[in-house]
Design an enzyme around this catalytic site. Structure first.
Site, short mmCIF file in Angstrom:
data_model
loop_
_atom_site.label_atom_id
_atom_site.label_comp_id
_atom_site.label_asym_id
_atom_site.label_seq_id
_atom_site.Cartn_x
_atom_site.Cartn_y
_atom_site.Cartn_z
N LYS A 42 3.81 10.23 12.27
CA LYS A 42 4.75 10.00 11.19
C LYS A 42 5.89 9.08 11.62
O LYS A 42 6.59 8.52 10.79
CB LYS A 42 5.37 11.34 10.74
CG LYS A 42 4.37 12.34 10.24
CD LYS A 42 5.12 13.69 10.01
CE LYS A 42 4.14 14.79 9.71
NZ LYS A 42 4.78 16.11 9.79
N GLY A 43 6.09 8.94 12.92
CA GLY A 43 7.30 8.31 13.45
C GLY A 43 7.61 6.91 12.96
O GLY A 43 8.76 6.55 12.79
N GLU A 98 4.51 0.85 15.87
CA GLU A 98 4.90 2.11 16.54
C GLU A 98 6.40 2.34 16.40
O GLU A 98 7.18 1.39 16.30
CB GLU A 98 4.54 2.03 18.03
CG GLU A 98 3.23 2.69 18.41
CD GLU A 98 3.29 4.22 18.34
OE1 GLU A 98 4.23 4.80 17.75
OE2 GLU A 98 2.38 4.84 18.89
N ASP A 99 6.80 3.60 16.46
CA ASP A 99 8.22 3.92 16.51
C ASP A 99 8.77 3.69 17.92
O ASP A 99 9.76 3.02 18.12
CB ASP A 99 8.50 5.36 16.03
CG ASP A 99 7.65 6.41 16.73
OD1 ASP A 99 6.75 6.04 17.52
OD2 ASP A 99 7.88 7.61 16.49
N ASP A 102 6.75 5.50 24.86
CA ASP A 102 7.40 6.36 25.84
C ASP A 102 6.50 6.42 27.08
O ASP A 102 6.56 5.52 27.92
CB ASP A 102 7.61 7.72 25.17
CG ASP A 102 8.35 8.73 26.02
OD1 ASP A 102 9.07 8.32 26.94
OD2 ASP A 102 8.22 9.94 25.78
N LYS A 130 10.84 2.78 25.80
CA LYS A 130 11.48 3.60 26.85
C LYS A 130 10.74 3.34 28.16
O LYS A 130 9.95 4.18 28.61
CB LYS A 130 11.30 5.08 26.47
CG LYS A 130 12.56 5.90 26.31
CD LYS A 130 12.18 7.37 26.22
CE LYS A 130 12.81 8.03 25.04
NZ LYS A 130 12.56 9.49 25.00
N PHE A 151 16.67 11.48 24.53
CA PHE A 151 15.83 11.82 23.39
C PHE A 151 16.57 11.43 22.12
O PHE A 151 17.68 11.88 21.86
CB PHE A 151 15.44 13.30 23.38
CG PHE A 151 14.22 13.52 22.55
CD1 PHE A 151 12.96 13.23 23.06
CD2 PHE A 151 14.32 13.97 21.24
CE1 PHE A 151 11.81 13.38 22.29
CE2 PHE A 151 13.18 14.13 20.45
CZ PHE A 151 11.92 13.85 20.98
N ASP A 158 11.63 12.24 15.20
CA ASP A 158 11.99 13.65 14.97
C ASP A 158 12.20 14.41 16.27
O ASP A 158 11.79 13.99 17.35
CB ASP A 158 10.86 14.35 14.21
CG ASP A 158 9.65 14.66 15.10
OD1 ASP A 158 9.17 13.72 15.78
OD2 ASP A 158 9.22 15.82 15.16
N ARG A 164 14.03 13.10 10.67
CA ARG A 164 13.29 11.86 10.38
C ARG A 164 13.92 11.07 9.23
O ARG A 164 13.75 9.86 9.14
CB ARG A 164 11.85 12.18 9.96
CG ARG A 164 10.97 12.75 11.06
CD ARG A 164 9.51 12.66 10.61
NE ARG A 164 8.61 13.50 11.37
CZ ARG A 164 8.02 13.15 12.51
NH1 ARG A 164 8.25 11.96 13.04
NH2 ARG A 164 7.19 13.97 13.13
P1 IMP Z 1 4.00 8.26 24.18
O1 IMP Z 1 4.58 9.20 25.21
O2 IMP Z 1 4.24 6.82 24.54
O3 IMP Z 1 2.54 8.58 23.94
O4 IMP Z 1 4.78 8.50 22.84
C1 IMP Z 1 4.33 9.46 21.93
C2 IMP Z 1 5.24 9.62 20.76
O5 IMP Z 1 6.28 10.45 21.15
C3 IMP Z 1 5.95 8.42 20.17
O6 IMP Z 1 5.17 7.63 19.32
C4 IMP Z 1 7.03 9.13 19.39
O7 IMP Z 1 6.55 9.55 18.14
C5 IMP Z 1 7.34 10.30 20.29
N1 IMP Z 1 8.59 10.07 21.08
C6 IMP Z 1 8.74 9.56 22.30
N2 IMP Z 1 10.04 9.51 22.69
C7 IMP Z 1 10.73 10.02 21.63
C8 IMP Z 1 12.14 10.22 21.36
O8 IMP Z 1 13.04 9.92 22.16
N3 IMP Z 1 12.43 10.78 20.16
C9 IMP Z 1 11.48 11.11 19.22
N4 IMP Z 1 10.18 10.92 19.43
C10 IMP Z 1 9.80 10.38 20.61
MG MG Z 2 4.72 7.82 17.37
#
Ligand code: IMP
Ligand code: MG
Length: 179
Positions: A42-43, A98-99, A102, A130, A151, A158, A164
């Site tokens: 949803k991000g 993507e939002d 991470d 990040k 965070f 969220d 959100r």
């Molecule tokens: P990944 O760790 O790169 O797989 O990221 C997975 C998902 O975690 C991202 O698409 C976001 O939806 C969520 N995410 C990562 N960091 C944050 C944050 O600081 N706040 C909120 N959601 C996050």
């Molecule tokens: Mg995401």
């Protein structure tokens, strides 16, 4: 501002200013093409809607829901597809929106999946990056903002399905999630 927040990280105006620049970058890259823009839900929903409306290039849109967190702030490393795309990506120029990148696990999985399904090209645009938390070697093609090891919530992002709906992005107080 809610007492749950340490500070505002990005105002609505700062976000919209970068959305415009990302749209211009995409318009240059996809001139004369008919890309398929994919929102990772949803991000990315807020960013996605603003981005495709700021673009001049006609795009088709589709959605995929990925879940990796549950209620924690740590990625499980095993992102799950909760809802798949309706469209076929075979032979398509795919823009993945993507939002935040991470650990990189979600993006890694999406690239594997969509390139494996025969996408002609795969371009990643993320609102936030990040880099200090990366576990796999992967990068977005375009990133609007870099964020440290905090965070953040709002504008689609969220914590346990809250915040959100905010039009800005804030840093969540550690005491909220380190209980
Ligand atoms: P990944 O760790 O790169 O797989 O990221 C997975 C998902 O975690 C991202 O698409 C976001 O939806 C969520 N995410 C990562 N960091 C944050 C944050 O600081 N706040 C909120 N959601 C996050
Ligand atoms: Mg995401």
């Amino acid at each position: 501002m809610s007492g749950d927040f340490q500070s505002v990280f990005l105002t609505e105006a700062q976000i919209q200013n970068q959305v415009k620049k990302a749209a211009e970058w995409l318009d240059k890259r996809f001139e004369g093409k008919k890309p398929l823009a994919v929102s990772v839900l949803k991000g990315s929903v807020m960013f996605f809607c603003d981005l495709v409306r700021a673009m001049n290039t006609p795009v088709q849109i589709d959605f995929m829901t990925i879940s990796s967190y549950g209620s924690s702030t740590q990625s499980s490393g095993m992102p799950k597809i909760v809802m798949d795309l309706a469209a076929s990506v075979e032979g398509r120029d795919v823009i993945l929106v993507e939002d935040i990148v991470d650990s990189g696990n979600t993006l890694y999985k999406m690239r594997d999946l969509l390139v494996g399904r025969g996408a002609k090209s795969f371009t990643v645009v993320t609102l936030l990056d990040k880099p200090s938390r990366r576990q796999v070697d992967i990068k977005a093609d375009y990133s609007c903002f870099e964020v440290g090891d905090e965070f953040i919530v709002g504008y689609g992002l969220d914590y346990a399905q809250q915040y959100r709906d905010l039009p800005y992005i804030a840093i969540l107080k550690r005491e909220i999630y380190e209980k």
